[in-house]
Design a protein around this motif. Structure first.
Motif, PDB file in Angstrom:
ATOM      1  N   TYR B  29      30.431  -0.893   0.183  1.00 59.05           N
ATOM      2  CA  TYR B  29      29.609  -1.772   0.995  1.00 59.05           C
ATOM      3  C   TYR B  29      30.314  -3.102   1.222  1.00 59.05           C
ATOM      4  CZ  TYR B  29      25.644  -4.553   2.527  1.00 59.05           C
ATOM      5  OH  TYR B  29      24.826  -5.373   3.233  1.00 59.05           O
ATOM      6  N   SER B  30      30.984  -3.567   0.193  1.00 58.36           N
ATOM      7  CA  SER B  30      31.721  -4.818   0.326  1.00 58.36           C
ATOM      8  C   SER B  30      32.826  -4.872  -0.705  1.00 58.36           C
ATOM      9  CB  SER B  30      30.795  -6.023   0.144  1.00 58.36           C
ATOM     10  OG  SER B  30      30.350  -6.112  -1.195  1.00 58.36           O
ATOM     11  N   GLU B  91      31.591  -3.302  -4.282  1.00 59.58           N
ATOM     12  CA  GLU B  91      30.163  -3.044  -4.310  1.00 59.58           C
ATOM     13  C   GLU B  91      29.919  -1.773  -3.502  1.00 59.58           C
ATOM     14  OE1 GLU B  91      27.850  -6.284  -2.821  1.00 59.58           O
ATOM     15  OE2 GLU B  91      26.024  -5.597  -3.789  1.00 59.58           O
ATOM     16  N   LYS B 100      26.084  -5.922  -7.950  1.00 58.42           N
ATOM     17  CA  LYS B 100      26.869  -5.294  -9.017  1.00 58.42           C
ATOM     18  C   LYS B 100      28.281  -5.012  -8.514  1.00 58.42           C
ATOM     19  CE  LYS B 100      25.088  -1.916 -11.396  1.00 58.42           C
ATOM     20  NZ  LYS B 100      24.350  -0.680 -11.774  1.00 58.42           N
ATOM     21  N   LEU B 101      29.244  -5.614  -9.163  1.00 60.17           N
ATOM     22  CA  LEU B 101      30.637  -5.409  -8.797  1.00 60.17           C
ATOM     23  C   LEU B 101      31.358  -4.587  -9.850  1.00 60.17           C
ATOM     24  CD1 LEU B 101      31.697  -8.951  -7.491  1.00 60.17           C
ATOM     25  CD2 LEU B 101      30.948  -6.972  -6.157  1.00 60.17           C
TER      26      LEU B 101
END
Lengths: 112, 113
Positions: B29-30, B91, B100-101
């Motif tokens: 997502y990122s 993420e 949350k990473l």
């Protein structure tokens, strides 16, 4: 710089003793995170919080518990410390998810 | 689930360029990028969201290829101050509202005069 303070900065303790690390922020950020950093493993998420009394597990949560009774404080507790929990612990904060995380200066914890 | 960073270490002379890659086996997502100097806390560099955008920060830029599930960090005309360990934090889809990473193992960059 984001107002984030970790205490203590250094701690040496013995196996089997309880240990509590504190993360205090003055930014009123909603999200708070606890990471541990070990050589060769990078940063690993232990627990995180998305609001007062709202917490969830991360990658390596076994042996750790957290509490957040106020926006500004996020506590990490090792109920019965083991030598494998010797590490550098970082707290991080962010206003929302998908925002930069700002890290505290870390706590170096040694368990003998 | 941990993203894989490459190379693990790189040594440069001042003024040279470098590329650090971050690859994931899961849909992203990122991607966040951080730099950490020895004995200090990680410092945020930039975030890239899905869509393949490229961002820049001084002479440091990054790209995010959602299809390939990877991100690259570009350091151009490196300076001594660029030395440190670079981490990507990923993420995943499904955890996009948690922050949350999952971090890679890091890439150590040393810039010499």
């Amino acid at each position: 710089d984001a107002g984030i303070t970790q205490s203590p900065r250094h701690k040496v303790t013995e196996t089997g003793t309880p240990v509590t690390l504190r993360c205090h922020q003055t930014e009123n950020h909603r999200y708070m995170y606890w990471y541990r950093q070990d050589p060769g493993h990078g940063l690993r998420l232990i627990h995180y919080s998305y609001g007062v009394k709202d917490t969830d597990k991360g990658e390596v949560s076994d042996g750790y518990s957290v509490s957040r009774s106020k926006t500004e404080d996020f506590l990490l507790t090792l109920e019965s410390a083991t030598s494998s929990q010797t590490s550098v612990y970082f707290c991080a904060i962010s206003p929302y998810s998908n925002q930069p995380q700002h890290f505290g200066d870390g706590t170096r914890l040694s368990i003998l | 689930q941990q993203p894989v960073q490459s190379p693990q270490a790189v040594i440069l002379r001042e003024g040279e360029d470098a590329v650090i890659n971050c690859s994931s086996s899961k849909a992203l997502y990122s991607v966040h990028w951080y730099r950490q100097k020895h004995g200090e806390a990680p410092v945020f560099l930039m975030i890239l969201l899905k869509g393949g955008e490229q961002k820049g920060h001084e002479k440091i830029s990054a790209s995010f290829n959602e299809k390939k599930q990877q991100s690259s960090l570009y350091l151009t005309a490196s300076q001594l101050s660029y030395s440190g360990t670079y981490f990507c934090g990923t993420e995943f889809h499904g955890s996009s509202n948690t922050g949350k990473l999952i971090f890679g193992q890091g890439t150590t960059l040393q810039v010499k005069p």
